[in-house]
Design an enzyme around this catalytic site. Structure first.
Site, mmCIF file in Angstrom:
data_model
loop_
_atom_site.group_PDB
_atom_site.id
_atom_site.type_symbol
_atom_site.label_atom_id
_atom_site.label_comp_id
_atom_site.label_asym_id
_atom_site.label_seq_id
_atom_site.Cartn_x
_atom_site.Cartn_y
_atom_site.Cartn_z
ATOM 1 N N ASP A 50 0.830 -1.207 0.000
ATOM 2 C CA ASP A 50 0.000 0.000 0.000
ATOM 3 C C ASP A 50 0.869 1.264 0.000
ATOM 4 O O ASP A 50 1.993 1.246 0.503
ATOM 5 C CB ASP A 50 -0.905 -0.036 1.239
ATOM 6 C CG ASP A 50 -2.072 0.925 1.118
ATOM 7 O OD1 ASP A 50 -2.305 1.461 0.017
ATOM 8 O OD2 ASP A 50 -2.760 1.147 2.134
ATOM 9 N N TRP B 231 2.865 8.028 -2.063
ATOM 10 C CA TRP B 231 4.305 8.215 -2.313
ATOM 11 C C TRP B 231 4.498 9.117 -3.535
ATOM 12 O O TRP B 231 5.321 10.043 -3.523
ATOM 13 C CB TRP B 231 4.952 6.848 -2.544
ATOM 14 C CG TRP B 231 6.431 6.837 -2.716
ATOM 15 C CD1 TRP B 231 7.368 6.713 -1.723
ATOM 16 C CD2 TRP B 231 7.164 6.933 -3.950
ATOM 17 N NE1 TRP B 231 8.634 6.723 -2.270
ATOM 18 C CE2 TRP B 231 8.534 6.853 -3.637
ATOM 19 C CE3 TRP B 231 6.799 7.073 -5.294
ATOM 20 C CZ2 TRP B 231 9.536 6.908 -4.597
ATOM 21 C CZ3 TRP B 231 7.793 7.128 -6.261
ATOM 22 C CH2 TRP B 231 9.147 7.054 -5.900
ATOM 23 N N GLU C 166 -11.874 -4.630 -5.855
ATOM 24 C CA GLU C 166 -12.350 -3.249 -5.698
ATOM 25 C C GLU C 166 -11.512 -2.247 -6.521
ATOM 26 O O GLU C 166 -11.991 -1.181 -6.878
ATOM 27 C CB GLU C 166 -12.316 -2.838 -4.217
ATOM 28 C CG GLU C 166 -13.328 -3.548 -3.326
ATOM 29 C CD GLU C 166 -12.973 -5.003 -2.979
ATOM 30 O OE1 GLU C 166 -11.778 -5.368 -3.081
ATOM 31 O OE2 GLU C 166 -13.886 -5.774 -2.625
ATOM 32 N N GLU D 179 0.367 -13.451 12.244
ATOM 33 C CA GLU D 179 0.821 -12.266 12.960
ATOM 34 C C GLU D 179 0.719 -11.103 11.971
ATOM 35 O O GLU D 179 1.137 -11.217 10.816
ATOM 36 C CB GLU D 179 2.280 -12.436 13.402
ATOM 37 C CG GLU D 179 2.487 -13.530 14.415
ATOM 38 C CD GLU D 179 1.778 -13.262 15.739
ATOM 39 O OE1 GLU D 179 1.664 -12.091 16.133
ATOM 40 O OE2 GLU D 179 1.341 -14.243 16.366
ATOM 41 N N ARG E 210 -11.189 2.068 -9.787
ATOM 42 C CA ARG E 210 -10.305 3.250 -9.878
ATOM 43 C C ARG E 210 -10.435 3.888 -11.267
ATOM 44 O O ARG E 210 -10.946 3.256 -12.188
ATOM 45 C CB ARG E 210 -8.856 2.813 -9.647
ATOM 46 C CG ARG E 210 -8.650 2.391 -8.210
ATOM 47 C CD ARG E 210 -7.203 2.325 -7.849
ATOM 48 N NE ARG E 210 -7.084 2.084 -6.415
ATOM 49 C CZ ARG E 210 -5.958 2.131 -5.740
ATOM 50 N NH1 ARG E 210 -4.819 2.421 -6.349
ATOM 51 N NH2 ARG E 210 -5.937 1.909 -4.455
ATOM 52 N N HIS F 258 3.255 3.403 -8.741
ATOM 53 C CA HIS F 258 3.167 1.967 -9.040
ATOM 54 C C HIS F 258 4.450 1.477 -9.719
ATOM 55 O O HIS F 258 4.942 0.390 -9.426
ATOM 56 C CB HIS F 258 1.959 1.676 -9.931
ATOM 57 C CG HIS F 258 0.646 2.005 -9.278
ATOM 58 N ND1 HIS F 258 0.364 1.673 -7.973
ATOM 59 C CD2 HIS F 258 -0.462 2.648 -9.744
ATOM 60 C CE1 HIS F 258 -0.865 2.105 -7.667
ATOM 61 N NE2 HIS F 258 -1.377 2.699 -8.724
ATOM 62 N N LEU G 182 11.158 -20.550 -4.231
ATOM 63 C CA LEU G 182 10.111 -19.672 -3.680
ATOM 64 C C LEU G 182 8.869 -19.732 -4.564
ATOM 65 O O LEU G 182 8.971 -19.608 -5.786
ATOM 66 C CB LEU G 182 10.633 -18.224 -3.634
ATOM 67 C CG LEU G 182 9.614 -17.138 -3.309
ATOM 68 C CD1 LEU G 182 9.181 -17.194 -1.846
ATOM 69 C CD2 LEU G 182 10.185 -15.736 -3.608
ATOM 70 N N SER H 165 -8.469 -5.405 4.519
ATOM 71 C CA SER H 165 -8.995 -5.073 3.195
ATOM 72 C C SER H 165 -9.303 -6.272 2.296
ATOM 73 O O SER H 165 -8.814 -6.343 1.157
ATOM 74 C CB SER H 165 -8.022 -4.131 2.465
ATOM 75 O OG SER H 165 -7.880 -2.937 3.172
ATOM 76 N N SER I 107 -6.862 -5.617 -6.276
ATOM 77 C CA SER I 107 -8.056 -6.181 -5.633
ATOM 78 C C SER I 107 -9.255 -6.048 -6.565
ATOM 79 O O SER I 107 -9.248 -5.242 -7.505
ATOM 80 C CB SER I 107 -8.339 -5.450 -4.323
ATOM 81 O OG SER I 107 -8.855 -4.161 -4.591
#
Ligand code: FPP
Length: 246
Positions: free
Chosen positions: A19, A24, A66, A206, A70, A36, A130, A195, A64
């Site tokens: 986020d 920024w 949502e 956590e 945008r 971005h 990974l 969110s 997302s």
């Protein structure tokens, strides 16, 4: 800071809400897409950081459900950025042993984006260090409803008994079925919310919130979050004394 991390207590799965790109950029008098674009550098840093620390699964909330609301130029810019980044980075990901996965409502993504992702997933399919899981056009409520519909259809078809529905069965119908639940969820840029991100999977995670905006997030910030996680006592509903019994 990497040397301070206890290799015996590495979280198996880290999830990140990236986020603050817009804020920024605004602080620098630039448009949101500039933020971005810089966010992509942080993605690269964090992927490398996870490989170096021995993290096995990393989920990034990149777009997302949502976010479709945008302004059109931001949505198009983000989709383009995704396509160009995947194209540019696929080889490097592969060389570093990173395997790409995508979760979310992929049918809603532009065709070019789906194709690029399919190619990168095929290219990296054999990699083992990974798992990089991109949440794209993703929302957790959507995912939970999809899983519920699949389970209901199986019960209706007589393939599954209602009494056999348990945590394991439910999880196996989520888009994250192949991965362990995240033990650590990081959100940047000072918002203390989840969110609509991995609501079922984060039940015992956590949560770590930092004021750093995503484009400023570097390996050291990741390691700081891991160290913070390692210094917490995870009780899973038990009391402290029970955890310390031999
Ligand atoms: C949230 O910041 C960030 C996003 C909605 C997009 C994240 C995308 C990237 C970092 C680039 C592409 C990623 C990959 C994996 C190649 P925000 O725009 O909500 O920031 P704000 O809250 O300050 O407005």
């Amino acid at each position: 800071m990497l040397h301070l991390i206890n290799k015996e207590k590495i979280p198996q799965h880290i999830a990140i809400i990236m986020d603050g790109n817009g804020r920024w950029a605004k602080e620098r008098g630039k448009d949101r897409l500039f933020g971005h674009q810089h966010g992509v550098l942080s993605v690269r840093e964090v992927v490398e950081g996870c490989v170096e620390a021995g993290i096995k699964n990393l989920t990034l909330y990149a777009f997302s459900t949502e976010n479709w609301n945008r302004p059109e130029n931001e949505v198009n810019g983000l989709m383009e950025l995704l396509v160009t980044t995947i194209r540019k980075e696929a080889e490097t990901l592969s060389k570093n042993g990173v395997r790409l996965f995508v979760i979310g409502d992929l049918d809603s993504l532009p065709l070019a984006c789906r194709q690029e992702l399919d190619e990168a997933m095929a290219l990296t399919a054999e990699n083992k260090s990974l798992n990089l899981i991109l949440a794209l056009s993703y929302s957790s409520k959507w995912e939970i409803l999809e899983a519920t519909k699949k389970i209901a259809a199986k019960v209706k078809a007589g393939e599954l008994l209602e009494g056999d529905i348990n945590d394991e069965v439910f999880k196996s119908h989520l888009s994250t079925a192949a991965f362990p639940d995240p033990e650590l969820m990081i959100r940047t840029s000072g918002e203390n919310r989840i969110s609509n991100f991995l609501l079922y999977q984060l039940a015992y995670a956590e949560l770590y919130f930092t004021h750093t905006h995503w484009p400023d997030f570097r390996k050291e910030n990741l390691y700081e979050a891991i160290l913070n996680y390692q210094n917490r006592e995870r009780r899973f509903g038990k009391i402290s004394e029970q955890l310390h019994l031999a």
